[in-house]
Design a protein around this motif. Sequence first.
Motif, PDB file in Angstrom:
ATOM      1  N   TRP A   7       0.824  -1.201   0.000  1.00 48.32           N
ATOM      2  CA  TRP A   7       0.000   0.000   0.000  1.00 48.32           C
ATOM      3  C   TRP A   7       0.869   1.266   0.000  1.00 48.32           C
ATOM      4  CZ3 TRP A   7      -3.180   1.904   4.760  1.00 48.32           C
ATOM      5  CH2 TRP A   7      -4.031   2.943   4.379  1.00 48.32           C
ATOM      6  N   VAL A   8       1.870   1.302   0.872  1.00 47.33           N
ATOM      7  CA  VAL A   8       2.759   2.464   0.958  1.00 47.33           C
ATOM      8  C   VAL A   8       3.563   2.620  -0.338  1.00 47.33           C
ATOM      9  CG1 VAL A   8       4.770   3.403   2.156  1.00 47.33           C
ATOM     10  CG2 VAL A   8       2.880   2.443   3.473  1.00 47.33           C
ATOM     11  N   LEU A   9       4.061   1.515  -0.870  1.00 47.40           N
ATOM     12  CA  LEU A   9       4.825   1.568  -2.109  1.00 47.40           C
ATOM     13  C   LEU A   9       3.940   1.959  -3.302  1.00 47.40           C
ATOM     14  CD1 LEU A   9       7.177  -1.487  -1.604  1.00 47.40           C
ATOM     15  CD2 LEU A   9       7.806   0.936  -1.575  1.00 47.40           C
ATOM     16  N   SER A  10       2.699   1.524  -3.302  1.00 45.82           N
ATOM     17  CA  SER A  10       1.769   1.918  -4.366  1.00 45.82           C
ATOM     18  C   SER A  10       1.470   3.413  -4.296  1.00 45.82           C
ATOM     19  CB  SER A  10       0.477   1.119  -4.275  1.00 45.82           C
ATOM     20  OG  SER A  10       0.712  -0.227  -4.541  1.00 45.82           O
ATOM     21  N   ALA A  11       1.329   3.934  -3.089  1.00 47.93           N
ATOM     22  CA  ALA A  11       1.127   5.376  -2.934  1.00 47.93           C
ATOM     23  C   ALA A  11       2.360   6.137  -3.412  1.00 47.93           C
ATOM     24  CB  ALA A  11       0.825   5.708  -1.474  1.00 47.93           C
ATOM     25  N   SER A  12       3.532   5.614  -3.113  1.00 48.57           N
ATOM     26  CA  SER A  12       4.767   6.236  -3.596  1.00 48.57           C
ATOM     27  C   SER A  12       4.839   6.182  -5.121  1.00 48.57           C
ATOM     28  CB  SER A  12       5.982   5.544  -2.990  1.00 48.57           C
ATOM     29  OG  SER A  12       5.949   5.625  -1.591  1.00 48.57           O
ATOM     30  N   ALA A  13       4.399   5.076  -5.695  1.00 50.15           N
ATOM     31  CA  ALA A  13       4.369   4.948  -7.145  1.00 50.15           C
ATOM     32  C   ALA A  13       3.422   5.975  -7.754  1.00 50.15           C
ATOM     33  CB  ALA A  13       3.948   3.537  -7.542  1.00 50.15           C
TER      34      ALA A  13
END
Length: 117
Positions: A7-13
């Motif tokens: 979730w955090v990495l997707s938001a960063s993406a």
Amino acid sequence: MKLIAKWVLSASALLFVAYVYNGVEVRSFATAMGAALVIGLLNAVVRPVLVVLTLPVTVLTLGLFLFVINALMFWAASALLDGFVVRSFLAALIGSLLYTAIGMVIDSALERLLVKK
């Protein structure tokens, strides 16, 4: 733990997509977290229904219509959230392609990290 990391990495993406492509705008990391959640929920709930309903068109276009469905999910998420703006359908198409490509890299990296443990 993997779900939160994804979730955090997707938001960063999503923030990265907004940084490299001016057709997508994300105002804050909190907005990106919400947008990543909404995109994930739309892809889990609405997208399968759309894929089944548009199966004849998808077959006729040799699967290329799936890009349109992905763009529609991306655009729908922007319509549901304040602070996440997608300027047009073409922007949604390009943004969803970038977001999907980065998401594939994230999934691959997370799988490799979890297999090594």
